[in-house]
Design an enzyme around this catalytic site. Structure first.
Site, PDB file in Angstrom:
ATOM      1  N   ASP A 114      -7.090   2.883  -3.384  1.00  0.00           N
ATOM      2  CA  ASP A 114      -7.869   2.879  -2.142  1.00  0.00           C
ATOM      3  C   ASP A 114      -8.180   4.323  -1.764  1.00  0.00           C
ATOM      4  OD1 ASP A 114      -7.381   1.483   1.236  1.00  0.00           O
ATOM      5  OD2 ASP A 114      -9.076   2.490   0.277  1.00  0.00           O
ATOM      6  N   GLY A 171      -4.400  -4.630   5.525  1.00  0.00           N
ATOM      7  CA  GLY A 171      -3.435  -4.367   6.596  1.00  0.00           C
ATOM      8  C   GLY A 171      -3.791  -3.122   7.377  1.00  0.00           C
ATOM      9  N   ASP A 194     -13.903  -2.204   2.182  1.00  0.00           N
ATOM     10  CA  ASP A 194     -12.996  -2.357   3.332  1.00  0.00           C
ATOM     11  C   ASP A 194     -13.800  -1.900   4.561  1.00  0.00           C
ATOM     12  OD1 ASP A 194      -9.673  -0.936   4.131  1.00  0.00           O
ATOM     13  OD2 ASP A 194     -11.134  -1.985   5.356  1.00  0.00           O
ATOM     14  N   LYS A 246      -2.951   4.994  -2.642  1.00  0.00           N
ATOM     15  CA  LYS A 246      -3.937   5.791  -1.924  1.00  0.00           C
ATOM     16  C   LYS A 246      -4.334   6.963  -2.818  1.00  0.00           C
ATOM     17  CE  LYS A 246      -4.111   3.611   1.977  1.00  0.00           C
ATOM     18  NZ  LYS A 246      -5.357   2.983   2.471  1.00  0.00           N
ATOM     19  N   LYS A 295      -0.871  -0.853  -4.526  1.00  0.00           N
ATOM     20  CA  LYS A 295      -2.126  -0.155  -4.195  1.00  0.00           C
ATOM     21  C   LYS A 295      -1.780   1.290  -3.922  1.00  0.00           C
ATOM     22  CE  LYS A 295      -4.691  -0.126   0.160  1.00  0.00           C
ATOM     23  NZ  LYS A 295      -5.419  -0.991   1.141  1.00  0.00           N
ATOM     24  N   LYS A 352     -10.248  -7.858   6.925  1.00  0.00           N
ATOM     25  CA  LYS A 352      -9.342  -7.462   8.005  1.00  0.00           C
ATOM     26  C   LYS A 352      -9.928  -8.005   9.312  1.00  0.00           C
ATOM     27  CE  LYS A 352      -7.805  -3.033   6.065  1.00  0.00           C
ATOM     28  NZ  LYS A 352      -7.872  -1.557   6.244  1.00  0.00           N
ATOM     29  N   GLU A 408     -10.915   0.467  -4.014  1.00  0.00           N
ATOM     30  CA  GLU A 408     -11.262   0.080  -2.638  1.00  0.00           C
ATOM     31  C   GLU A 408     -11.962   1.228  -1.920  1.00  0.00           C
ATOM     32  OE1 GLU A 408      -7.743  -1.239  -0.593  1.00  0.00           O
ATOM     33  OE2 GLU A 408      -8.726  -1.341   1.339  1.00  0.00           O
ATOM     34  N   SER A 415       0.868  -1.188   0.000  1.00  0.00           N
ATOM     35  CA  SER A 415       0.000   0.000   0.000  1.00  0.00           C
ATOM     36  C   SER A 415       0.899   1.230   0.000  1.00  0.00           C
ATOM     37  CB  SER A 415      -0.885  -0.010   1.247  1.00  0.00           C
ATOM     38  OG  SER A 415      -1.698   1.144   1.272  1.00  0.00           O
TER      39      SER A 415
END
Ligand code: NPQ
Ligand code: MG
Length: 368
Positions: free
Chosen positions: A187, A289, A237, A161, A159, A261, A212, A133
Protein backbone atom coordinates in the site's frame (compact mmCIF):
# COMPACT_ATOMS: atom_id res chain seq x y z
CA UNK A 1 -37.30 5.03 15.38
CA UNK A 2 -37.32 7.39 18.35
CA UNK A 3 -34.27 9.63 18.11
CA UNK A 4 -34.21 11.88 21.14
CA UNK A 5 -30.69 13.32 21.09
CA UNK A 6 -27.27 13.04 19.48
CA UNK A 7 -24.02 13.21 21.45
CA UNK A 8 -20.44 13.70 20.27
CA UNK A 9 -17.67 12.05 22.29
CA UNK A 10 -13.91 12.74 21.99
CA UNK A 11 -10.96 10.80 23.30
CA UNK A 12 -7.58 9.33 22.48
CA UNK A 13 -6.03 5.87 22.80
CA UNK A 14 -2.29 5.16 22.46
CA UNK A 15 -1.21 2.73 19.76
CA UNK A 16 0.81 -0.31 20.86
CA UNK A 17 3.53 0.86 18.43
CA UNK A 18 4.01 3.88 16.13
CA UNK A 19 2.39 3.28 12.73
CA UNK A 20 4.38 4.79 9.84
CA UNK A 21 3.02 5.20 6.33
CA UNK A 22 4.06 7.26 3.32
CA UNK A 23 2.07 10.19 4.75
CA UNK A 24 3.38 10.19 8.32
CA UNK A 25 3.69 8.39 11.63
CA UNK A 26 0.93 8.03 14.23
CA UNK A 27 1.50 6.94 17.84
CA UNK A 28 -2.03 7.40 19.12
CA UNK A 29 -5.53 7.34 17.68
CA UNK A 30 -7.56 10.50 18.36
CA UNK A 31 -11.24 9.52 18.34
CA UNK A 32 -14.68 10.97 17.66
CA UNK A 33 -17.86 9.00 18.24
CA UNK A 34 -21.47 9.85 17.47
CA UNK A 35 -24.04 8.48 19.92
CA UNK A 36 -27.66 8.39 18.76
CA UNK A 37 -29.90 8.27 21.85
CA UNK A 38 -33.41 6.80 21.53
CA UNK A 39 -36.14 6.08 24.07
CA UNK A 40 -34.81 2.68 25.06
CA UNK A 41 -31.56 2.17 23.10
CA UNK A 42 -28.42 4.00 21.99
CA UNK A 43 -26.48 3.55 18.77
CA UNK A 44 -22.79 4.34 18.24
CA UNK A 45 -20.83 5.40 15.16
CA UNK A 46 -17.05 5.90 14.98
CA UNK A 47 -15.56 8.66 12.82
CA UNK A 48 -12.56 7.28 10.90
CA UNK A 49 -10.99 10.65 10.10
CA UNK A 50 -7.47 11.30 11.34
CA UNK A 51 -6.55 14.21 13.56
CA UNK A 52 -4.88 15.87 10.54
CA UNK A 53 -5.87 15.73 6.83
CA UNK A 54 -3.01 13.37 5.86
CA UNK A 55 -4.96 10.37 4.52
CA UNK A 56 -7.77 12.45 2.97
CA UNK A 57 -9.04 16.02 3.24
CA UNK A 58 -11.16 15.26 6.29
CA UNK A 59 -9.87 15.67 9.83
CA UNK A 60 -11.50 15.22 13.22
CA UNK A 61 -11.99 18.84 14.30
CA UNK A 62 -13.62 19.56 10.95
CA UNK A 63 -15.89 16.53 11.30
CA UNK A 64 -17.10 17.90 14.65
CA UNK A 65 -17.97 21.16 12.87
CA UNK A 66 -19.64 19.50 9.86
CA UNK A 67 -21.68 17.12 12.04
CA UNK A 68 -22.73 19.90 14.40
CA UNK A 69 -23.52 22.61 11.84
CA UNK A 70 -24.76 20.69 8.81
CA UNK A 71 -25.66 17.08 9.61
CA UNK A 72 -27.40 17.08 13.01
CA UNK A 73 -29.85 19.79 11.82
CA UNK A 74 -31.06 17.30 9.17
CA UNK A 75 -32.24 14.88 11.86
CA UNK A 76 -35.67 14.52 13.44
CA UNK A 77 -37.29 12.04 15.81
CA UNK A 78 -38.02 9.57 13.01
CA UNK A 79 -34.72 9.84 11.11
CA UNK A 80 -33.57 6.54 9.65
CA UNK A 81 -30.11 5.97 8.15
CA UNK A 82 -31.34 6.02 4.55
CA UNK A 83 -33.52 9.05 5.19
CA UNK A 84 -30.51 10.85 6.67
CA UNK A 85 -28.23 9.89 3.73
CA UNK A 86 -30.84 11.19 1.28
CA UNK A 87 -31.16 14.48 3.14
CA UNK A 88 -27.39 14.83 3.49
CA UNK A 89 -26.77 14.39 -0.25
CA UNK A 90 -26.59 18.17 -0.96
CA UNK A 91 -23.67 18.39 1.52
CA UNK A 92 -20.66 17.87 -0.73
CA UNK A 93 -17.96 15.38 0.30
CA UNK A 94 -17.45 15.07 4.08
CA UNK A 95 -17.94 11.33 3.69
CA UNK A 96 -16.43 10.40 7.07
CA UNK A 97 -18.68 12.87 8.90
CA UNK A 98 -21.76 11.49 7.15
CA UNK A 99 -20.65 7.89 7.69
CA UNK A 100 -20.38 8.09 11.48
CA UNK A 101 -23.80 9.74 11.81
CA UNK A 102 -25.28 7.08 9.51
CA UNK A 103 -23.57 4.31 11.50
CA UNK A 104 -24.99 5.59 14.82
CA UNK A 105 -28.50 5.76 13.30
CA UNK A 106 -28.13 2.25 11.87
CA UNK A 107 -26.98 0.86 15.22
CA UNK A 108 -29.87 2.54 17.09
CA UNK A 109 -32.53 1.52 14.55
CA UNK A 110 -31.33 -2.09 14.38
CA UNK A 111 -31.20 -2.40 18.17
CA UNK A 112 -34.81 -1.21 18.30
CA UNK A 113 -35.66 -3.81 15.62
CA UNK A 114 -33.69 -6.52 17.42
CA UNK A 115 -31.70 -7.11 14.22
CA UNK A 116 -27.93 -7.43 13.75
CA UNK A 117 -26.10 -5.15 11.30
CA UNK A 118 -24.64 -8.29 9.71
CA UNK A 119 -28.10 -9.68 8.92
CA UNK A 120 -29.38 -6.29 7.79
CA UNK A 121 -26.49 -5.90 5.31
CA UNK A 122 -26.82 -9.47 3.99
CA UNK A 123 -23.84 -11.14 5.63
CA UNK A 124 -23.35 -14.79 4.66
CA UNK A 125 -20.44 -15.59 6.98
CA UNK A 126 -20.03 -15.78 10.75
CA UNK A 127 -16.29 -14.98 10.68
CA UNK A 128 -14.00 -12.87 8.50
CA UNK A 129 -10.51 -13.68 7.15
CA UNK A 130 -8.07 -11.30 8.79
CA UNK A 131 -5.04 -9.62 7.24
CA UNK A 132 -2.64 -7.16 8.80
CA UNK A 133 -1.23 -3.80 7.67
CA UNK A 134 2.48 -3.42 8.54
CA UNK A 135 3.90 0.06 8.88
CA UNK A 136 7.29 1.16 7.59
CA UNK A 137 9.89 0.00 10.11
CA UNK A 138 13.27 1.49 11.10
CA UNK A 139 15.21 -1.14 9.17
CA UNK A 140 14.78 -4.41 7.27
CA UNK A 141 15.65 -6.59 10.27
CA UNK A 142 12.85 -4.99 12.29
CA UNK A 143 10.47 -5.45 9.35
CA UNK A 144 11.29 -9.17 9.11
CA UNK A 145 10.80 -9.47 12.87
CA UNK A 146 7.42 -7.70 12.85
CA UNK A 147 6.11 -9.62 9.83
CA UNK A 148 7.27 -12.90 11.39
CA UNK A 149 5.36 -12.11 14.59
CA UNK A 150 2.13 -11.36 12.70
CA UNK A 151 2.44 -14.55 10.65
CA UNK A 152 3.01 -16.52 13.87
CA UNK A 153 -0.20 -14.98 15.25
CA UNK A 154 -2.03 -16.42 12.25
CA UNK A 155 -2.77 -13.42 10.00
CA UNK A 156 -3.75 -14.75 6.59
CA UNK A 157 -2.35 -11.86 4.54
CA UNK A 158 0.41 -9.30 5.05
CA UNK A 159 0.20 -5.76 3.64
CA UNK A 160 3.39 -3.71 3.59
CA UNK A 161 3.35 0.06 3.57
CA UNK A 162 5.76 1.34 0.92
CA UNK A 163 7.01 4.70 -0.32
CA UNK A 164 9.62 5.77 -2.91
CA UNK A 165 13.05 4.38 -1.82
CA UNK A 166 11.43 2.02 0.70
CA UNK A 167 9.76 -0.43 -1.64
CA UNK A 168 11.56 -2.88 -3.96
CA UNK A 169 14.27 -3.96 -1.50
CA UNK A 170 11.69 -4.15 1.28
CA UNK A 171 9.37 -6.45 -0.72
CA UNK A 172 12.27 -8.57 -2.02
CA UNK A 173 13.44 -9.15 1.57
CA UNK A 174 10.02 -10.27 2.81
CA UNK A 175 9.48 -12.54 -0.22
CA UNK A 176 12.93 -14.09 0.33
CA UNK A 177 12.40 -14.51 4.08
CA UNK A 178 8.85 -15.93 4.06
CA UNK A 179 8.57 -17.58 0.63
CA UNK A 180 6.04 -17.42 -2.19
CA UNK A 181 3.14 -18.92 -0.23
CA UNK A 182 2.73 -15.80 1.91
CA UNK A 183 -0.22 -13.76 0.61
CA UNK A 184 1.52 -10.40 0.26
CA UNK A 185 0.41 -6.97 -0.94
CA UNK A 186 1.63 -3.37 -0.68
CA UNK A 187 0.00 0.00 0.00
CA UNK A 188 1.63 3.21 -1.20
CA UNK A 189 -1.02 5.63 0.11
CA UNK A 190 -0.73 7.66 -3.09
CA UNK A 191 3.03 8.26 -2.72
CA UNK A 192 4.04 7.74 -6.40
CA UNK A 193 3.37 9.46 -9.71
CA UNK A 194 2.81 7.90 -13.13
CA UNK A 195 6.47 8.70 -13.95
CA UNK A 196 7.33 5.95 -11.42
CA UNK A 197 5.53 3.34 -13.55
CA UNK A 198 8.68 1.52 -14.67
CA UNK A 199 10.09 1.65 -11.16
CA UNK A 200 6.86 0.08 -9.81
CA UNK A 201 6.95 -2.55 -12.58
CA UNK A 202 9.86 -4.13 -10.66
CA UNK A 203 7.23 -5.28 -8.13
CA UNK A 204 5.85 -7.68 -10.77
CA UNK A 205 8.72 -10.03 -9.89
CA UNK A 206 7.29 -10.66 -6.41
CA UNK A 207 3.84 -12.10 -7.25
CA UNK A 208 1.98 -9.60 -5.07
CA UNK A 209 -1.76 -9.97 -4.65
CA UNK A 210 -2.15 -6.25 -5.44
CA UNK A 211 -0.66 -2.80 -5.14
CA UNK A 212 -2.97 -0.43 -3.26
CA UNK A 213 -3.40 3.26 -4.20
CA UNK A 214 -0.05 3.81 -5.90
CA UNK A 215 -0.96 7.29 -7.23
CA UNK A 216 -2.80 10.37 -5.87
CA UNK A 217 -6.51 9.86 -5.22
CA UNK A 218 -7.63 12.10 -8.12
CA UNK A 219 -5.21 10.70 -10.73
CA UNK A 220 -7.62 8.31 -12.45
CA UNK A 221 -5.84 8.65 -15.81
CA UNK A 222 -2.56 7.76 -14.13
CA UNK A 223 -4.05 4.61 -12.62
CA UNK A 224 -5.49 3.63 -16.02
CA UNK A 225 -2.05 4.01 -17.62
CA UNK A 226 -0.28 2.25 -14.72
CA UNK A 227 -2.73 -0.66 -14.89
CA UNK A 228 -1.66 -1.14 -18.51
CA UNK A 229 2.05 -1.07 -17.67
CA UNK A 230 2.33 -3.30 -14.60
CA UNK A 231 1.01 -6.85 -14.16
CA UNK A 232 0.42 -6.54 -10.41
CA UNK A 233 -3.32 -5.87 -9.95
CA UNK A 234 -4.05 -2.25 -8.96
CA UNK A 235 -6.39 -1.78 -5.99
CA UNK A 236 -7.86 1.63 -5.16
CA UNK A 237 -8.49 2.97 -1.66
CA UNK A 238 -8.43 6.80 -1.38
CA UNK A 239 -9.75 7.23 -4.94
CA UNK A 240 -13.05 5.44 -4.32
CA UNK A 241 -15.39 7.76 -2.44
CA UNK A 242 -18.78 6.55 -3.73
CA UNK A 243 -20.61 3.98 -5.85
CA UNK A 244 -20.14 6.25 -8.88
CA UNK A 245 -16.38 6.60 -8.45
CA UNK A 246 -16.13 2.83 -7.91
CA UNK A 247 -18.07 2.10 -11.11
CA UNK A 248 -16.06 4.72 -13.03
CA UNK A 249 -12.73 3.29 -11.88
CA UNK A 250 -13.80 -0.22 -12.93
CA UNK A 251 -15.32 0.85 -16.28
CA UNK A 252 -12.15 2.82 -17.13
CA UNK A 253 -9.93 -0.07 -15.97
CA UNK A 254 -8.12 2.11 -13.42
CA UNK A 255 -8.17 -0.83 -11.00
CA UNK A 256 -9.21 -4.46 -10.75
CA UNK A 257 -9.68 -4.67 -6.96
CA UNK A 258 -11.34 -2.24 -4.52
CA UNK A 259 -10.60 -1.69 -0.82
CA UNK A 260 -14.01 -0.78 0.62
CA UNK A 261 -14.01 1.50 3.69
CA UNK A 262 -17.47 2.60 4.88
CA UNK A 263 -16.07 5.82 6.38
CA UNK A 264 -14.41 6.83 3.12
CA UNK A 265 -17.53 6.31 1.00
CA UNK A 266 -20.08 8.00 3.27
CA UNK A 267 -21.43 5.03 5.15
CA UNK A 268 -22.44 1.39 5.29
CA UNK A 269 -25.37 1.74 2.88
CA UNK A 270 -23.06 3.13 0.15
CA UNK A 271 -20.40 0.54 1.03
CA UNK A 272 -22.97 -2.22 0.48
CA UNK A 273 -23.89 -0.73 -2.91
CA UNK A 274 -20.23 -0.82 -3.92
CA UNK A 275 -19.99 -4.42 -2.72
CA UNK A 276 -23.11 -5.37 -4.69
CA UNK A 277 -21.77 -3.71 -7.88
CA UNK A 278 -18.39 -5.47 -7.57
CA UNK A 279 -20.01 -8.79 -6.66
CA UNK A 280 -22.22 -8.58 -9.78
CA UNK A 281 -19.08 -8.05 -11.90
CA UNK A 282 -16.90 -10.67 -10.19
CA UNK A 283 -14.55 -7.92 -8.93
CA UNK A 284 -12.92 -8.98 -5.65
CA UNK A 285 -13.21 -6.53 -2.74
CA UNK A 286 -11.85 -6.44 0.79
CA UNK A 287 -12.59 -4.31 3.84
CA UNK A 288 -9.92 -1.72 4.66
CA UNK A 289 -9.12 -0.33 8.08
CA UNK A 290 -8.69 3.13 9.57
CA UNK A 291 -7.32 2.05 12.95
CA UNK A 292 -10.86 1.85 14.26
CA UNK A 293 -11.61 0.90 17.85
CA UNK A 294 -14.13 -1.85 18.54
CA UNK A 295 -17.08 0.38 17.61
CA UNK A 296 -15.96 0.82 13.99
CA UNK A 297 -14.32 -2.61 13.93
CA UNK A 298 -17.58 -4.34 14.86
CA UNK A 299 -19.52 -2.56 12.10
CA UNK A 300 -16.77 -3.31 9.55
CA UNK A 301 -16.93 -7.01 10.44
CA UNK A 302 -20.65 -7.05 9.59
CA UNK A 303 -19.87 -5.55 6.18
CA UNK A 304 -16.83 -7.78 5.54
CA UNK A 305 -19.05 -10.85 6.04
CA UNK A 306 -20.89 -10.16 2.77
CA UNK A 307 -20.19 -12.72 0.01
CA UNK A 308 -18.17 -10.44 -2.29
CA UNK A 309 -15.48 -9.81 0.33
CA UNK A 310 -13.32 -12.62 -1.00
CA UNK A 311 -9.90 -11.22 -0.02
CA UNK A 312 -8.53 -10.97 3.54
CA UNK A 313 -9.01 -7.40 4.75
CA UNK A 314 -7.38 -5.05 7.26
CA UNK A 315 -9.77 -5.87 10.12
CA UNK A 316 -7.07 -7.11 12.46
CA UNK A 317 -7.46 -8.00 16.14
CA UNK A 318 -7.94 -5.07 18.54
CA UNK A 319 -4.51 -5.93 20.03
CA UNK A 320 -2.76 -5.11 16.73
CA UNK A 321 -3.42 -1.44 17.55
CA UNK A 322 -4.52 -1.09 21.16
CA UNK A 323 -3.52 -2.51 24.53
CA UNK A 324 -7.11 -1.97 25.65
CA UNK A 325 -9.95 -1.38 23.17
CA UNK A 326 -12.91 0.85 24.04
CA UNK A 327 -15.17 -2.20 23.60
CA UNK A 328 -14.54 -5.82 24.41
CA UNK A 329 -11.51 -6.78 22.29
CA UNK A 330 -11.78 -8.53 18.92
CA UNK A 331 -9.57 -11.61 18.93
CA UNK A 332 -7.80 -13.33 16.03
CA UNK A 333 -8.72 -17.02 16.00
CA UNK A 334 -7.28 -19.30 13.34
CA UNK A 335 -6.69 -16.28 11.09
CA UNK A 336 -10.30 -15.10 11.40
CA UNK A 337 -12.36 -12.73 13.52
CA UNK A 338 -15.94 -13.55 14.54
CA UNK A 339 -18.75 -11.31 13.32
CA UNK A 340 -20.98 -9.90 16.11
CA UNK A 341 -24.40 -11.53 15.66
CA UNK A 342 -26.59 -10.05 18.40
CA UNK A 343 -28.30 -6.68 17.72
CA UNK A 344 -27.02 -3.58 15.96
CA UNK A 345 -23.21 -3.58 15.81
CA UNK A 346 -23.23 -6.02 18.74
CA UNK A 347 -20.87 -4.08 21.00
CA UNK A 348 -20.83 -0.82 22.96
CA UNK A 349 -18.16 1.26 24.66
CA UNK A 350 -17.20 -0.19 28.06
CA UNK A 351 -18.26 2.22 30.85
CA UNK A 352 -14.79 2.23 32.39
CA UNK A 353 -13.31 3.19 29.01
CA UNK A 354 -15.95 5.84 28.33
CA UNK A 355 -14.99 7.50 31.62
CA UNK A 356 -11.70 8.45 29.94
CA UNK A 357 -13.58 10.10 27.08
CA UNK A 358 -15.45 13.37 27.17
CA UNK A 359 -18.87 14.21 25.84
CA UNK A 360 -18.24 17.40 23.89
CA UNK A 361 -21.74 18.07 22.54
CA UNK A 362 -25.37 17.10 23.14
CA UNK A 363 -28.01 17.98 20.53
CA UNK A 364 -31.68 17.65 21.43
CA UNK A 365 -33.57 16.39 18.38
CA UNK A 366 -36.75 18.27 17.53
CA UNK A 367 -39.47 15.77 16.74
CA UNK A 368 -40.73 15.52 13.18
C1 NPQ B 1 -4.92 2.47 4.52
N1 NPQ B 1 -5.10 1.96 6.93
O1 NPQ B 1 -5.35 1.37 4.21
C2 NPQ B 1 -5.04 3.02 5.94
C3 NPQ B 1 -3.96 4.01 6.24
C4 NPQ B 1 -4.02 4.65 7.58
C5 NPQ B 1 -4.66 -0.04 8.14
O2 NPQ B 1 -3.24 0.81 6.51
C6 NPQ B 1 -5.06 7.01 11.88
C7 NPQ B 1 -6.26 6.86 11.19
C8 NPQ B 1 -3.91 6.52 11.33
C9 NPQ B 1 -6.30 6.25 9.96
C10 NPQ B 1 -2.80 5.37 9.49
C11 NPQ B 1 -4.26 0.94 7.11
C12 NPQ B 1 -3.95 5.89 10.07
C13 NPQ B 1 -5.14 5.76 9.38
C14 NPQ B 1 -2.85 4.76 8.27
C15 NPQ B 1 -5.17 5.14 8.14
O3 NPQ B 1 -4.44 3.22 3.66
MG1 MG C 1 -4.83 2.05 1.87
Amino acid sequence: MSLRSVELWRGEIDLVAPFRTSFGTESSRELLYVRAVGDSHSGWGECVAMVEPNYSSEYLENCVQVISRFLVPLLNGDSSADDFILRAAPIRGNYMSKACVEAALLDLTLREQNLSLAKFLGATRSRVASGVSVGIQNNLDDLVQVVGEYIALGYLRVKLKIEPDLDIELVRTIRKEFGDDLILQVDANAAYTISDANHLKQLDAFKLLLIEQPLPEDDLAGHIELSRIINTPVCLDESVTSLDTARGALDLKACSVINIKPGRVGGYLEAKKIHDLCFSRGVPVWCGGMLETGVGRAANLALAALPGFTLPGDISASSRYFTKDITKPFILEDGHISVPNTVGIGVEPLPEMLEKFRRVAVFKIVNS
